[in-house]
Scaffold this active site. Structure first.
Site, PDB file in Angstrom:
ATOM      1  N   PHE A  54      15.486  -9.158   3.619  1.00 55.63           N
ATOM      2  CA  PHE A  54      14.503  -8.102   3.348  1.00 55.63           C
ATOM      3  C   PHE A  54      13.300  -8.627   2.582  1.00 55.63           C
ATOM      4  O   PHE A  54      12.226  -8.020   2.613  1.00 55.63           O
ATOM      5  CB  PHE A  54      15.165  -6.948   2.584  1.00 55.63           C
ATOM      6  CG  PHE A  54      15.324  -7.152   1.102  1.00 55.63           C
ATOM      7  CD1 PHE A  54      14.450  -6.561   0.202  1.00 55.63           C
ATOM      8  CD2 PHE A  54      16.366  -7.916   0.604  1.00 55.63           C
ATOM      9  CE1 PHE A  54      14.600  -6.726  -1.162  1.00 55.63           C
ATOM     10  CE2 PHE A  54      16.531  -8.088  -0.756  1.00 55.63           C
ATOM     11  CZ  PHE A  54      15.651  -7.500  -1.651  1.00 55.63           C
ATOM     12  N   LYS A  55      13.459  -9.755   1.900  1.00 59.78           N
ATOM     13  CA  LYS A  55      12.334 -10.308   1.128  1.00 59.78           C
ATOM     14  C   LYS A  55      11.139 -10.648   2.021  1.00 59.78           C
ATOM     15  O   LYS A  55      10.008 -10.718   1.552  1.00 59.78           O
ATOM     16  CB  LYS A  55      12.787 -11.553   0.360  1.00 59.78           C
ATOM     17  CG  LYS A  55      14.007 -11.365  -0.534  1.00 59.78           C
ATOM     18  CD  LYS A  55      13.732 -10.443  -1.696  1.00 59.78           C
ATOM     19  CE  LYS A  55      14.969 -10.211  -2.542  1.00 59.78           C
ATOM     20  NZ  LYS A  55      15.323 -11.318  -3.420  1.00 59.78           N
ATOM     21  N   ASP A  56      11.384 -10.842   3.314  1.00 61.47           N
ATOM     22  CA  ASP A  56      10.279 -11.156   4.226  1.00 61.47           C
ATOM     23  C   ASP A  56       9.242 -10.040   4.273  1.00 61.47           C
ATOM     24  O   ASP A  56       8.052 -10.302   4.465  1.00 61.47           O
ATOM     25  CB  ASP A  56      10.808 -11.409   5.638  1.00 61.47           C
ATOM     26  CG  ASP A  56      11.486 -12.753   5.796  1.00 61.47           C
ATOM     27  OD1 ASP A  56      11.027 -13.727   5.169  1.00 61.47           O
ATOM     28  OD2 ASP A  56      12.482 -12.838   6.539  1.00 61.47           O
ATOM     29  N   LEU A  94       7.164 -10.710   1.108  1.00 56.25           N
ATOM     30  CA  LEU A  94       6.623 -12.050   0.875  1.00 56.25           C
ATOM     31  C   LEU A  94       5.780 -12.565   2.040  1.00 56.25           C
ATOM     32  O   LEU A  94       4.875 -13.383   1.819  1.00 56.25           O
ATOM     33  CB  LEU A  94       7.762 -13.011   0.536  1.00 56.25           C
ATOM     34  CG  LEU A  94       8.273 -12.758  -0.892  1.00 56.25           C
ATOM     35  CD1 LEU A  94       9.638 -13.389  -1.117  1.00 56.25           C
ATOM     36  CD2 LEU A  94       7.272 -13.290  -1.914  1.00 56.25           C
ATOM     37  N   THR A 154      14.841 -14.700  -2.069  1.00 56.95           N
ATOM     38  CA  THR A 154      13.418 -14.723  -2.411  1.00 56.95           C
ATOM     39  C   THR A 154      12.808 -16.088  -2.137  1.00 56.95           C
ATOM     40  O   THR A 154      11.684 -16.201  -1.637  1.00 56.95           O
ATOM     41  CB  THR A 154      13.210 -14.348  -3.890  1.00 56.95           C
ATOM     42  OG1 THR A 154      13.549 -12.977  -4.086  1.00 56.95           O
ATOM     43  CG2 THR A 154      11.767 -14.563  -4.319  1.00 56.95           C
TER      44      THR A 154
END
Length: 465
Positions: A111-113, A116, A144
């Site tokens: 989900f960090k995509d 970021l 992350t």
């Protein structure tokens, strides 16, 4: 729009300066001076929009005219062009009024995509406009780091240093970081836990004298406001897909650093009809203890099957405390003066939190059982973090009549050991773009948990560059 510190003693900043500052000068975190809000009719009009157009509508009020609409649309288009699913954040039903929001369709399978990829494009745009080169420094409990590296590796104006706890992330998570051999990417394996990595990043932001002249640190961890802002979008996307604003939609969020679920809280404050946000934790259950028993006492960190949640100091909880205490920065600063000490919320603050948040904690044994049970019941394979979110939702759900969306924070292939315990014969291939991951060359520096040694390494690397 102006942004203010949760501790009340730093100057307010513009959107661009907030993004490039990360941590406030008084040690606090930046939040908007006021939140934009959407009416019922405006939310209803979001129905049927694709993810990128919805992202534009949610994010645009925050930028305060510092980006043109064309610039913002371009940043959003580039951020999400490499996601594998055309819906970007698809929903899958796993039970009666129970849904999985797949947030692992980006390039690093986590989900960090969402935040970021957007932040990397935003950084590059702002830095080119300013003619500035910066140093990104971040800590990761697993996901992350690879998402930040993927977002920044092609940025001409960034050198990036990511600290991860040595031998405390999965092999897939580590290799996603250490096999990126770009000249501007540096991986540090710190001999400590995630909290040690996070503390080192915060100490480095407080004293940047180790950097070469003309360079400064910027943050990619969820202390950076832009990350929270980008994550608000998928709450609106999921809720509107399931009938909001004419239907209440609730969410269960596996969380360690509180950033992802705080984005859901902000979506609610902006008008989205959410009655319940479930804080789902593993054995490192400080957030669950705080909500359920008003016990925010740090304990020794436990190494679990869900390593991205192996966190005891949840940085973004400070942003919620700021709201719970009536946006009183002095009160927040006093409350957090010693993060290693027990903390107890006032009854008024705790009552406000419990109106929105429920919580549950899930140990490794139950996590494995949930992966197996869900797979056997509907053929859907969960990663261990998502399994914790599903179990927590089922335990504390208030209204079965309202859709419950469980955020799936990572692809199960990133955690083969956990899946193997649940389903010993199940094979989980990596997506095609990563199928040679275990053959790629790795590069990282193992360092002791000593601030001076990390600073020396960074200064040398930057000097050589």
């Amino acid at each position: 729009m102006k942004f203010i510190s949760t501790r009340g003693r730093a100057p307010s900043l513009s959107f661009s300066d907030t993004v490039l500052a990360g941590l406030a000068s008084d040690g606090g975190l930046y939040v908007p001076e006021s939140l934009p809000s959407f009416s019922v009719d405006e939310i209803r009009a979001m129905s049927g929009l694709d993810y990128r157009e919805l992202a534009f509508r949610i994010i645009q009020p925050f930028v305060g005219g510092e980006l043109t609409d064309e610039e913002l649309r371009g940043i959003i288009q580039r951020a999400y062009r490499n996601f594998r699913h055309s819906a970007v954040a698809p929903l899958v039903q796993t039970g009666s009024n129970e849904w999985i929001l797949e947030l692992f369709q980006g390039p690093t399978l986590a989900f960090k995509d969402f935040a970021l990829q957007f932040l990397g494009q935003l950084f590059d745009h702002l830095l080119k406009k300013r003619g500035e080169r910066v140093v990104v420094m971040g800590a990761t409990s697993g996901d992350t780091g690879s998402a930040a590296i993927e977002g920044c590796r092609h940025c001409e104006n960034i050198d990036i240093f990511i600290l991860h706890p040595h031998n405390r992330v999965s092999e897939v998570q580590r290799r996603q970081m250490t096999t990126v051999l770009s000249d501007n990417v540096f991986n540090i394996a710190l001999e400590g836990n995630f909290d040690d990595c996070q503390n080192m990043v915060k100490a480095s932001f407080a004293d940047q004298s180790f950097l070469p002249d003309g360079r400064r640190l910027v943050a990619v961890n969820s202390i950076n406001w832009a990350r929270i802002m980008a994550q608000i979008v998928y709450y609106f996307y999921a809720a509107v897909s399931l009938g909001a604003p004419d239907r209440t939609v609730n969410f269960s969020v596996p969380t360690g650093n509180f950033g992802d679920i705080f984005a859901g809280y902000l979506a609610r404050e902006m008008g989205l009809p959410i009655d319940q946000l479930v804080i789902a934790t593993n054995a490192n259950d400080i957030l669950h203890r705080c909500i359920s028993d008003n016990d925010h006492t740090p304990r020794e960190l436990v190494h679990s099957l869900s390593p991205s949640m192996d966190i005891m100091v949840s940085s973004n909880f400070e942003r919620l405390l700021f709201d719970l205490y009536g946006r009183d920065g002095t009160a927040v600063a006093e409350l957090l003066a010693d993060r290693s000490a027990p903390m107890h919320l006032s009854e008024a603050a705790l009552d406000r939190a419990r109106q929105v948040f429920s919580s549950w904690t899930v140990d490794d044994q139950r996590t494995v059982a949930v992966i197996r049970e869900v797979y056997e019941s509907c053929g859907y394979l969960l990663d261990p973090h998502t399994a914790i979110g599903v179990e927590a939702a089922r335990k504390v759900r208030r209204s079965p009549a309202e859709p419950m969306v469980c955020l799936s924070t990572a692809h199960p292939a990133k955690f083969p050991d956990a899946v193997a315990r649940a389903l010993p014969t199940k094979q989980i291939p990596l997506p095609a773009h990563m199928d040679d991951l275990f053959q790629r060359e790795e590069r990282m520096k193992v360092l002791p948990n000593e601030l001076g040694r990390v600073h020396d390494f960074m200064a040398t690397a930057l000097g050589a560059g």
